[in-house]
Design a protein around this motif. Structure first.
Motif, PDB file in Angstrom:
ATOM      1  N   SER A 163       6.452  68.115  -4.365  1.00 48.69           N
ATOM      2  CA  SER A 163       5.561  69.153  -4.899  1.00 48.69           C
ATOM      3  C   SER A 163       6.112  70.547  -4.629  1.00 48.69           C
ATOM      4  O   SER A 163       5.950  71.458  -5.457  1.00 48.69           O
ATOM      5  N   THR A 164       6.759  70.712  -3.484  1.00 44.81           N
ATOM      6  CA  THR A 164       7.373  72.009  -3.180  1.00 44.81           C
ATOM      7  C   THR A 164       8.579  72.255  -4.077  1.00 44.81           C
ATOM      8  O   THR A 164       8.796  73.375  -4.545  1.00 44.81           O
ATOM      9  N   GLU A 165       9.365  71.217  -4.342  1.00 47.14           N
ATOM     10  CA  GLU A 165      10.534  71.349  -5.214  1.00 47.14           C
ATOM     11  C   GLU A 165      10.151  71.853  -6.597  1.00 47.14           C
ATOM     12  O   GLU A 165      10.935  72.514  -7.276  1.00 47.14           O
ATOM     13  N   ALA A 166       8.937  71.535  -7.041  1.00 45.06           N
ATOM     14  CA  ALA A 166       8.494  71.927  -8.377  1.00 45.06           C
ATOM     15  C   ALA A 166       8.077  73.386  -8.462  1.00 45.06           C
ATOM     16  O   ALA A 166       7.884  73.921  -9.560  1.00 45.06           O
ATOM     17  N   LEU A 167       7.971  74.050  -7.315  1.00 42.28           N
ATOM     18  CA  LEU A 167       7.552  75.452  -7.297  1.00 42.28           C
ATOM     19  C   LEU A 167       8.714  76.358  -7.697  1.00 42.28           C
ATOM     20  O   LEU A 167       9.890  75.989  -7.567  1.00 42.28           O
ATOM     21  N   PRO A 168       8.431  77.566  -8.166  1.00 43.38           N
ATOM     22  CA  PRO A 168       9.511  78.491  -8.523  1.00 43.38           C
ATOM     23  C   PRO A 168      10.170  79.088  -7.287  1.00 43.38           C
ATOM     24  O   PRO A 168       9.623  79.025  -6.182  1.00 43.38           O
ATOM     25  N   VAL A 169      11.329  79.665  -7.501  1.00 43.12           N
ATOM     26  CA  VAL A 169      11.957  80.524  -6.501  1.00 43.12           C
ATOM     27  C   VAL A 169      11.462  81.938  -6.775  1.00 43.12           C
ATOM     28  O   VAL A 169      11.682  82.470  -7.874  1.00 43.12           O
ATOM     29  N   VAL A 170      10.777  82.526  -5.833  1.00 45.00           N
ATOM     30  CA  VAL A 170      10.266  83.882  -6.021  1.00 45.00           C
ATOM     31  C   VAL A 170      11.357  84.887  -5.682  1.00 45.00           C
ATOM     32  O   VAL A 170      11.976  84.818  -4.610  1.00 45.00           O
ATOM     33  N   VAL A 171      11.600  85.795  -6.601  1.00 46.32           N
ATOM     34  CA  VAL A 171      12.548  86.891  -6.414  1.00 46.32           C
ATOM     35  C   VAL A 171      11.735  88.175  -6.307  1.00 46.32           C
ATOM     36  O   VAL A 171      10.954  88.498  -7.217  1.00 46.32           O
ATOM     37  N   ILE A 172      11.902  88.896  -5.227  1.00 49.34           N
ATOM     38  CA  ILE A 172      11.143  90.138  -5.022  1.00 49.34           C
ATOM     39  C   ILE A 172      11.998  91.306  -5.506  1.00 49.34           C
ATOM     40  O   ILE A 172      13.040  91.605  -4.931  1.00 49.34           O
ATOM     41  N   GLY A 173      11.563  91.944  -6.574  1.00 44.16           N
ATOM     42  CA  GLY A 173      12.271  93.111  -7.098  1.00 44.16           C
ATOM     43  C   GLY A 173      12.979  92.831  -8.409  1.00 44.16           C
ATOM     44  O   GLY A 173      13.813  91.923  -8.483  1.00 44.16           O
ATOM     45  N   ALA A 174      12.655  93.592  -9.457  1.00 44.63           N
ATOM     46  CA  ALA A 174      13.308  93.461 -10.761  1.00 44.63           C
ATOM     47  C   ALA A 174      14.320  94.572 -10.952  1.00 44.63           C
ATOM     48  O   ALA A 174      14.365  95.241 -11.981  1.00 44.63           O
ATOM     49  N   GLY A 175      15.133  94.776  -9.926  1.00 42.74           N
ATOM     50  CA  GLY A 175      16.246  95.709 -10.023  1.00 42.74           C
ATOM     51  C   GLY A 175      17.516  94.979 -10.415  1.00 42.74           C
ATOM     52  O   GLY A 175      17.481  93.818 -10.835  1.00 42.74           O
ATOM     53  N   PRO A 176      18.669  95.628 -10.266  1.00 44.83           N
ATOM     54  CA  PRO A 176      19.932  95.021 -10.713  1.00 44.83           C
ATOM     55  C   PRO A 176      20.224  93.663 -10.089  1.00 44.83           C
ATOM     56  O   PRO A 176      20.655  92.742 -10.784  1.00 44.83           O
ATOM     57  N   ILE A 177      19.995  93.507  -8.795  1.00 46.96           N
ATOM     58  CA  ILE A 177      20.348  92.258  -8.144  1.00 46.96           C
ATOM     59  C   ILE A 177      19.224  91.224  -8.287  1.00 46.96           C
ATOM     60  O   ILE A 177      19.486  90.025  -8.424  1.00 46.96           O
ATOM     61  N   GLY A 178      17.977  91.659  -8.286  1.00 43.88           N
ATOM     62  CA  GLY A 178      16.877  90.730  -8.511  1.00 43.88           C
ATOM     63  C   GLY A 178      16.952  90.078  -9.886  1.00 43.88           C
ATOM     64  O   GLY A 178      16.765  88.869 -10.028  1.00 43.88           O
ATOM     65  N   LEU A 179      17.240  90.868 -10.923  1.00 41.83           N
ATOM     66  CA  LEU A 179      17.361  90.317 -12.265  1.00 41.83           C
ATOM     67  C   LEU A 179      18.597  89.435 -12.384  1.00 41.83           C
ATOM     68  O   LEU A 179      18.572  88.408 -13.083  1.00 41.83           O
ATOM     69  N   ALA A 180      19.681  89.815 -11.709  1.00 39.93           N
ATOM     70  CA  ALA A 180      20.873  88.960 -11.703  1.00 39.93           C
ATOM     71  C   ALA A 180      20.559  87.629 -11.025  1.00 39.93           C
ATOM     72  O   ALA A 180      21.031  86.573 -11.457  1.00 39.93           O
ATOM     73  N   ALA A 181      19.753  87.661  -9.954  1.00 35.02           N
ATOM     74  CA  ALA A 181      19.356  86.425  -9.285  1.00 35.02           C
ATOM     75  C   ALA A 181      18.593  85.522 -10.246  1.00 35.02           C
ATOM     76  O   ALA A 181      18.826  84.302 -10.297  1.00 35.02           O
ATOM     77  N   ALA A 182      17.666  86.094 -11.011  1.00 31.30           N
ATOM     78  CA  ALA A 182      16.913  85.302 -11.980  1.00 31.30           C
ATOM     79  C   ALA A 182      17.839  84.676 -13.011  1.00 31.30           C
ATOM     80  O   ALA A 182      17.693  83.496 -13.370  1.00 31.30           O
ATOM     81  N   ALA A 183      18.802  85.453 -13.502  1.00 33.53           N
ATOM     82  CA  ALA A 183      19.751  84.930 -14.491  1.00 33.53           C
ATOM     83  C   ALA A 183      20.574  83.791 -13.909  1.00 33.53           C
ATOM     84  O   ALA A 183      20.824  82.773 -14.580  1.00 33.53           O
ATOM     85  N   ARG A 184      20.991  83.938 -12.677  1.00 30.36           N
ATOM     86  CA  ARG A 184      21.800  82.893 -12.034  1.00 30.36           C
ATOM     87  C   ARG A 184      20.970  81.632 -11.802  1.00 30.36           C
ATOM     88  O   ARG A 184      21.478  80.511 -11.942  1.00 30.36           O
ATOM     89  N   LEU A 185      19.710  81.773 -11.443  1.00 31.30           N
ATOM     90  CA  LEU A 185      18.852  80.612 -11.239  1.00 31.30           C
ATOM     91  C   LEU A 185      18.617  79.877 -12.556  1.00 31.30           C
ATOM     92  O   LEU A 185      18.671  78.639 -12.614  1.00 31.30           O
ATOM     93  N   ILE A 186      18.359  80.614 -13.618  1.00 27.73           N
ATOM     94  CA  ILE A 186      18.164  79.999 -14.930  1.00 27.73           C
ATOM     95  C   ILE A 186      19.419  79.255 -15.363  1.00 27.73           C
ATOM     96  O   ILE A 186      19.352  78.155 -15.927  1.00 27.73           O
ATOM     97  N   GLU A 187      20.567  79.849 -15.093  1.00 27.10           N
ATOM     98  CA  GLU A 187      21.841  79.204 -15.407  1.00 27.10           C
ATOM     99  C   GLU A 187      21.949  77.851 -14.713  1.00 27.10           C
ATOM    100  O   GLU A 187      22.591  76.927 -15.216  1.00 27.10           O
ATOM    101  N   ARG A 188      21.298  77.715 -13.561  1.00 23.36           N
ATOM    102  CA  ARG A 188      21.332  76.483 -12.763  1.00 23.36           C
ATOM    103  C   ARG A 188      20.089  75.607 -12.988  1.00 23.36           C
ATOM    104  O   ARG A 188      19.871  74.650 -12.258  1.00 23.36           O
TER     105      ARG A 188
END
Length: 453
Positions: free
Chosen positions: A4-29
């Motif tokens: 059930s925990t595995e099904a939860l999202p990875v929370v990224v705090i901050g929609a700045g340059p590195i936060g948005l890059a983190a989201a893109a990298r997670l989606i890629e995976r």
């Protein structure tokens, strides 16, 4: 971690340059992110220094995974050899990326606390199997609680500038003089801001790229028809040597080297006076309303009208107080990362690319990335942040080989070497590593938002 925990999202705090890059990298995976941004749009902090040009070119401030998301939607990458301003970065890349991410990004979601479900920082039992719980507040003040399998804190350090006081604490009278003190590079294209500094005496405290930029801006104002009488007093806590102004023409980031040369020209041409070995202890007002800076040794400077404090930034760790962080006691950076970025030991160009191994904490699956991962250390590069989140995303997707692999070569500066200057007496000249001479105002991309990044 349970299913059930595995099904939860990875929370990224901050929609700045590195936060948005983190989201893109997670989606890629194929890992689901949820980005929480305190501001009303992407890159809120970047927009606040929209008038400042980065000293890294476009080719170095666009994350490859982000570009893969953008390209199929008609996005055209800017000329990689040109240098964006903060406004360019936000409007031409970061906001379009956030728009592509859609509901993955939530705005006006200020994180106020992060913990483990049912576990404060004291409790050991089954700690690592419990999901994270994130408390947030929306624009109307309504509270909410969400859960996550992992947390990537990319909230940066821009909201917590260091004070003017030489001891790391606010100088006496600093808060009372807030109406005359700014902790940002002034936007002299704004008529109201320009009027604030035109024809005035301004003290600039700091020795990083942001201070260089402020000095250059004020020198340009002094040369303008409406800036007659504009003069800067540049206050340094240490002495001046050949390395004080950075790498100059030897810097592999040419725009960064040019900043130091511009600051040197401001002094050489008489638009700024340098005061060395001065550690601010107090602010006092004279009978005419001017500000007098008083050193910790009692030395008093001539009155000024305005003060710009650019002495670095520091991380806000308050909302992580219920988590178990492993931080260096000096830099407030992750324990394993700190030796790699310590300005007492390393110059700007000797920081080794790093990833999940150096960014891990005793709290499993918690990561501080981007400028926040550097704590109080200067000279962070956007490319470094891109590599950080690439490695973390690979780790969270179970690809440990990719997580441990280094996929980045950083540009070096030509004059930094060996020890930094932080171990030098207040009146000594730097021993080397001049480009790392002091924390800069913000550093996503290369050092500061002064020509930062």
């Amino acid at each position: 971690m349970n299913a059930s925990t595995e099904a939860l999202p990875v929370v990224v705090i901050g929609a700045g340059p590195i936060g948005l890059a983190a989201a893109a990298r997670l989606i890629e995976r194929d890992v689901q992110p949820l980005v929480l941004e305190a501001g009303p749009s992407a890159a809120t902090a970047v927009r606040s220094w929209s008038h400042v040009r980065l000293f890294s070119p476009w080719a170095e401030v666009v994350d490859p995974a982000a570009e893969k998301l953008l390209a199929p939607n008609g996005w055209v990458s800017p000329d990689g050899a040109t240098y964006p301003s903060g406004a360019d970065w936000a409007e031409l890349y970061l906001q379009p990326l956030a728009d592509i991410l859609g509901d993955t990004v939530r705005y006006n979601a200020a994180v106020t606390g992060v913990s483990r479900t049912g576990r404060d920082r004291i409790v050991d039992a089954d700690r690592d199997t419990q999901p994270f719980v994130i408390h947030l507040v929306d624009a109307d003040g309504a509270e909410e609680r969400i859960h996550a399998r992992a947390v990537i804190d990319a909230s940066g350090t821009f909201s917590t500038p260091s004070p003017a006081g030489g001891s790391g604490l606010p100088a006496l009278g600093e808060k009372a003089a807030a109406d005359r003190i700014s902790y940002r590079i002034p936007n002299l294209k704004d008529p109201a801001v320009r009027a604030r500094y035109a024809g005035k005496r301004t003290a600039v405290i700091g020795t990083g790229a942001s201070a260089f930029t402020a000095l250059a801006y004020l020198a340009d104002l002094a040369k303008a028809a409406d800036g007659t009488g504009t003069h800067a007093t540049w206050i340094l806590r240490r002495g001046i040597s050949g390395s004080t102004f950075g790498g100059g023409e030897a810097d592999q980031l040419p725009a960064r080297g040019a900043l130091g040369l511009a600051a040197k020209a401001a002094v050489d041409d008489g638009y700024a006076d340098a005061v060395t070995g001065f550690r601010t202890g107090a602010f006092e007002r004279d009978s005419d309303g001017g500000l007098i800076l008083v050193g910790e040794d009692g030395h008093r400077l001539d009155p000024v009208d305005e003060v710009i404090v650019l002495t670095g930034l520091r991380p806000d760790l308050t909302f992580l107080n219920e988590l178990r962080l492993g931080l260096d006691e000096r830099l407030q950076a992750p324990t394993a990362l700190a030796p790699l970025i310590d300005p007492n030991q390393h110059s700007c160009g000797t920081v080794y690319p790093h990833g999940v191994g150096e960014l891990s904490h005793p709290e499993k699956d918690l990561y501080l990335v981007g400028m926040k991962s550097y704590g109080r250390a200067p000279t962070f590069l956007a490319m470094t942040g891109h590599e950080q989140v690439r490695s973390i995303a690979a780790h969270l997707a179970g690809d440990q080989e990719a997580a441990e692999r280094v996929e980045l070569t950083l540009p070096q500066t030509g004059v930094c070497g060996g020890a930094g200057i932080f171990d030098q007496p207040a009146t000594a000249e730097p021993a080397g590593g001049g480009c790392c001479a002091a924390p800069t105002t913000v550093g996503i991309g290369a050092s500061a938002f002064s020509g930062g990044c």
